[in-house]
Scaffold this motif. Structure first.
Motif, PDB file in Angstrom:
ATOM      1  N   GLY A   2      38.068  46.701  46.448  1.00 31.84           N
ATOM      2  CA  GLY A   2      38.687  45.383  46.302  1.00 31.84           C
ATOM      3  C   GLY A   2      39.968  45.266  47.098  1.00 31.84           C
ATOM      4  O   GLY A   2      40.602  46.241  47.460  1.00 31.84           O
ATOM      5  N   ARG A   3      40.354  44.023  47.366  1.00 30.91           N
ATOM      6  CA  ARG A   3      41.570  43.771  48.132  1.00 30.91           C
ATOM      7  C   ARG A   3      42.429  42.752  47.397  1.00 30.91           C
ATOM      8  O   ARG A   3      41.919  41.749  46.885  1.00 30.91           O
ATOM      9  N   PHE A   4      43.718  42.978  47.441  1.00 34.10           N
ATOM     10  CA  PHE A   4      44.659  42.041  46.852  1.00 34.10           C
ATOM     11  C   PHE A   4      45.005  40.970  47.878  1.00 34.10           C
ATOM     12  O   PHE A   4      45.252  41.270  49.041  1.00 34.10           O
ATOM     13  N   SER A  14      42.370  40.171  43.281  1.00 30.87           N
ATOM     14  CA  SER A  14      41.721  41.146  44.148  1.00 30.87           C
ATOM     15  C   SER A  14      40.215  40.950  44.066  1.00 30.87           C
ATOM     16  O   SER A  14      39.699  40.443  43.083  1.00 30.87           O
ATOM     17  N   HIS A  15      39.539  41.320  45.096  1.00 34.47           N
ATOM     18  CA  HIS A  15      38.084  41.245  45.036  1.00 34.47           C
ATOM     19  C   HIS A  15      37.476  42.065  46.158  1.00 34.47           C
ATOM     20  O   HIS A  15      38.139  42.391  47.143  1.00 34.47           O
ATOM     21  N   ASP A  16      36.215  42.360  46.003  1.00 37.84           N
ATOM     22  CA  ASP A  16      35.495  43.039  47.076  1.00 37.84           C
ATOM     23  C   ASP A  16      35.357  42.076  48.248  1.00 37.84           C
ATOM     24  O   ASP A  16      35.228  40.875  48.064  1.00 37.84           O
ATOM     25  N   GLY A  39      46.298  47.043  49.830  1.00 43.55           N
ATOM     26  CA  GLY A  39      45.331  46.770  48.777  1.00 43.55           C
ATOM     27  C   GLY A  39      45.856  47.093  47.399  1.00 43.55           C
ATOM     28  O   GLY A  39      45.161  46.912  46.413  1.00 43.55           O
ATOM     29  N   VAL A  40      47.105  47.532  47.320  1.00 43.55           N
ATOM     30  CA  VAL A  40      47.661  47.916  46.031  1.00 43.55           C
ATOM     31  C   VAL A  40      48.594  46.825  45.537  1.00 43.55           C
ATOM     32  O   VAL A  40      49.316  46.211  46.311  1.00 43.55           O
ATOM     33  N   GLU A  41      48.536  46.540  44.256  1.00 43.41           N
ATOM     34  CA  GLU A  41      49.337  45.466  43.683  1.00 43.41           C
ATOM     35  C   GLU A  41      50.362  46.053  42.716  1.00 43.41           C
ATOM     36  O   GLU A  41      50.030  46.901  41.900  1.00 43.41           O
ATOM     37  N   VAL A  43      52.683  45.758  39.529  1.00 49.07           N
ATOM     38  CA  VAL A  43      52.742  45.002  38.279  1.00 49.07           C
ATOM     39  C   VAL A  43      54.021  45.383  37.547  1.00 49.07           C
ATOM     40  O   VAL A  43      54.257  46.568  37.294  1.00 49.07           O
TER      41      VAL A  43
ATOM     42  N   ARG B  21      42.371  48.510  35.750  1.00 47.70           N
ATOM     43  CA  ARG B  21      42.361  49.012  37.127  1.00 47.70           C
ATOM     44  C   ARG B  21      42.987  50.409  37.196  1.00 47.70           C
ATOM     45  O   ARG B  21      43.776  50.802  36.348  1.00 47.70           O
ATOM     46  N   VAL B 109      48.810  49.146  40.918  1.00 42.88           N
ATOM     47  CA  VAL B 109      47.410  49.269  40.526  1.00 42.88           C
ATOM     48  C   VAL B 109      46.508  49.137  41.741  1.00 42.88           C
ATOM     49  O   VAL B 109      46.824  48.407  42.695  1.00 42.88           O
ATOM     50  N   ALA B 110      45.412  49.827  41.685  1.00 40.80           N
ATOM     51  CA  ALA B 110      44.441  49.787  42.782  1.00 40.80           C
ATOM     52  C   ALA B 110      43.701  48.453  42.740  1.00 40.80           C
ATOM     53  O   ALA B 110      43.685  47.774  41.716  1.00 40.80           O
ATOM     54  N   PRO B 111      43.120  48.089  43.863  1.00 40.10           N
ATOM     55  CA  PRO B 111      42.333  46.844  43.889  1.00 40.10           C
ATOM     56  C   PRO B 111      41.242  46.872  42.826  1.00 40.10           C
ATOM     57  O   PRO B 111      40.696  47.934  42.523  1.00 40.10           O
ATOM     58  N   ALA B 112      40.948  45.701  42.269  1.00 38.90           N
ATOM     59  CA  ALA B 112      39.898  45.621  41.261  1.00 38.90           C
ATOM     60  C   ALA B 112      38.553  45.927  41.886  1.00 38.90           C
ATOM     61  O   ALA B 112      38.341  45.720  43.075  1.00 38.90           O
ATOM     62  N   GLU B 113      37.644  46.376  41.067  1.00 42.07           N
ATOM     63  CA  GLU B 113      36.343  46.816  41.575  1.00 42.07           C
ATOM     64  C   GLU B 113      35.406  45.652  41.887  1.00 42.07           C
ATOM     65  O   GLU B 113      34.601  45.713  42.784  1.00 42.07           O
ATOM     66  N   ARG B 114      35.523  44.561  41.117  1.00 41.76           N
ATOM     67  CA  ARG B 114      34.508  43.502  41.235  1.00 41.76           C
ATOM     68  C   ARG B 114      35.097  42.201  41.756  1.00 41.76           C
ATOM     69  O   ARG B 114      36.260  41.907  41.558  1.00 41.76           O
TER      70      ARG B 114
END
Lengths: 264, 124
Positions: A2-4, A14-16, A39-41, A43, B21, B109-114
């Motif tokens: 996924g990407r932010f 984020s999403h694929d 790609g890291v967010e 928080v 995540r 946090v890492a990018p979400a998977e979906r």
């Protein structure tokens, strides 16, 4: 993976991005994809490290208050005389106050057995059931031992912490006041070396003064260090073994039990 | 050695804020007046984080000096001993500005998977 990224409407998520469905937009026009660089967010959390412990400690505090019970968190290094002081205290107050003990020890029921001889209600919490044998009591461990105390029949609960001059000071267990026992055999400099516990204490019991004739201990130097670290602590100088100087400490506990607070 | 307990508390809080995540980095601020040994905390953290959403997660420890402001002469003193005293005038009436921090500041946090639903709508 996924990407932010950020869309023009402010949506951040984020999403694929390996689309396997048909679409015709230009990726450069859809949102701010600068987040793709990592790609890291990030928080924001902004929570106290022990916030969960503090919440549970407040629950303990409310449980005690609901039963009209006042509580003392009794702390010290190993061997300073917590159990001896507590035994003398329980015997002295037996006729006038209903005192229960929550006894924290890494292992064994030795101290709990000594205290039960006084007839007091004692709940033992062995901390070696936890991860690696905890060096302190925390709010969860205290909560786990409270079910074995008849709170409705008590005026005062003394939580005898694990012998340790560092860790117990950091953990709120839901007590009303904190008291610590310090033995004159420990050396004058201890308030400077272990300031967190000395600073946290509402009362400091200076124990084993019957040994002073045999020690090169400068009690005035100790008092200077204690005052420098914690000028507001009540100080009781006594020998739990002989009973010398015990009376002011007992008066302070009577005050705590009747709800007048630590500044009696 | 309460550092292991602190790591558990830090890990639980981080996971609670990560929305499922993976967590790459946790930033904490610890004041000088706290009896926490940074090296021990780091060591306990490395023991604690294997497997799960914290696998390989880095713990960033920001050490915050203990600074007091003197009420009498307004001087700032960075404490090197745990005695709250003004270094300029020796006064004990001081206000603690920093040094008791015990804060989890942020996590990466890492990018979400979906793919999220809103994104699917937006991009089709």
């Amino acid at each position: 993976m996924g990407r932010f990224h950020r869309h023009p409407d402010g949506t951040v998520h984020s999403h694929d991005h390996h689309h396997d469905h048909g679409h015709d937009h230009d990726h450069r026009d859809v949102g701010d994809h600068s987040g793709y660089a990592t790609g890291v967010e990030r928080v924001a959390v902004l929570e106290q490290i022990l916030s969960e412990n503090d919440r549970l400690a407040d629950a303990n505090r409310q449980l005690f208050a609901g039963h009209g019970v006042r509580t003392v968190n009794l702390m010290s290094s190993p061997g300073a005389g917590k159990t001896t002081l507590l035994k003398a205290t329980l015997e002295a107050l037996r006729a006038e106050l209903r005192v229960g003990v929550l006894e924290g020890d890494i292992a064994t029921s030795l101290d709990a057995d000594v205290l039960r001889e006084t007839g007091a209600a004692v709940s033992l919490v062995n901390t070696d059931a936890g991860f690696g044998g905890e060096c302190h009591l925390d709010a969860v461990m205290v909560a786990s031992g409270l079910g074995r105390l008849p709170l409705a029949e008590l005026d005062l609960v003394v939580i005898e912490n694990v012998g340790n001059l560092v860790c117990p000071a950091e953990f709120d267990v839901g007590q009303d006041v904190r008291a610590m026992v310090y033995a004159v055999t420990e050396g004058e400099e201890k308030p400077l070396k272990y300031p967190v516990m000395f600073r946290s204490a509402d009362a400091v019991v200076v124990n084993k003064v019957d040994l002073l004739p045999y020690l090169d201990f400068d009690i005035d130097e100790f008092y200077d260090h204690l005052t420098a670290v914690n000028p507001r602590a009540k100080v009781f100088t006594l020998s739990a073994r002989t009973g010398e100087g015990l009376a002011p400490w007992l008066d302070w506990l009577r005050g705590v039990a009747s709800g007048v607070g630590p500044d009696l | 050695m309460h550092e292991l307990s602190l790591c558990r508390a830090i890990a639980d809080t981080a996971v609670a804020h990560a929305n499922g995540r993976d967590i790459r980095r946790v930033r904490v601020r610890i004041g000088h007046l706290r009896q926490v040994v940074p090296g021990t905390l780091q060591h306990c953290w490395d023991m604690r984080v294997g497997g799960g959403p914290l696998d390989g997660c880095v713990l960033d420890i920001e050490h915050v000096p203990a600074v007091v402001s003197c009420v009498a002469c307004a001087a700032l003193t960075t404490l090197t001993v745990p005695v709250r005293q003004c270094a300029r005038c020796g006064g004990n009436d001081v206000e603690l500005l920093s040094g008791e921090e015990f804060l989890i500041e942020s996590i990466d946090v890492a990018p979400a998977e979906r793919t999220t639903n809103s994104d699917t709508e937006r991009t089709t």
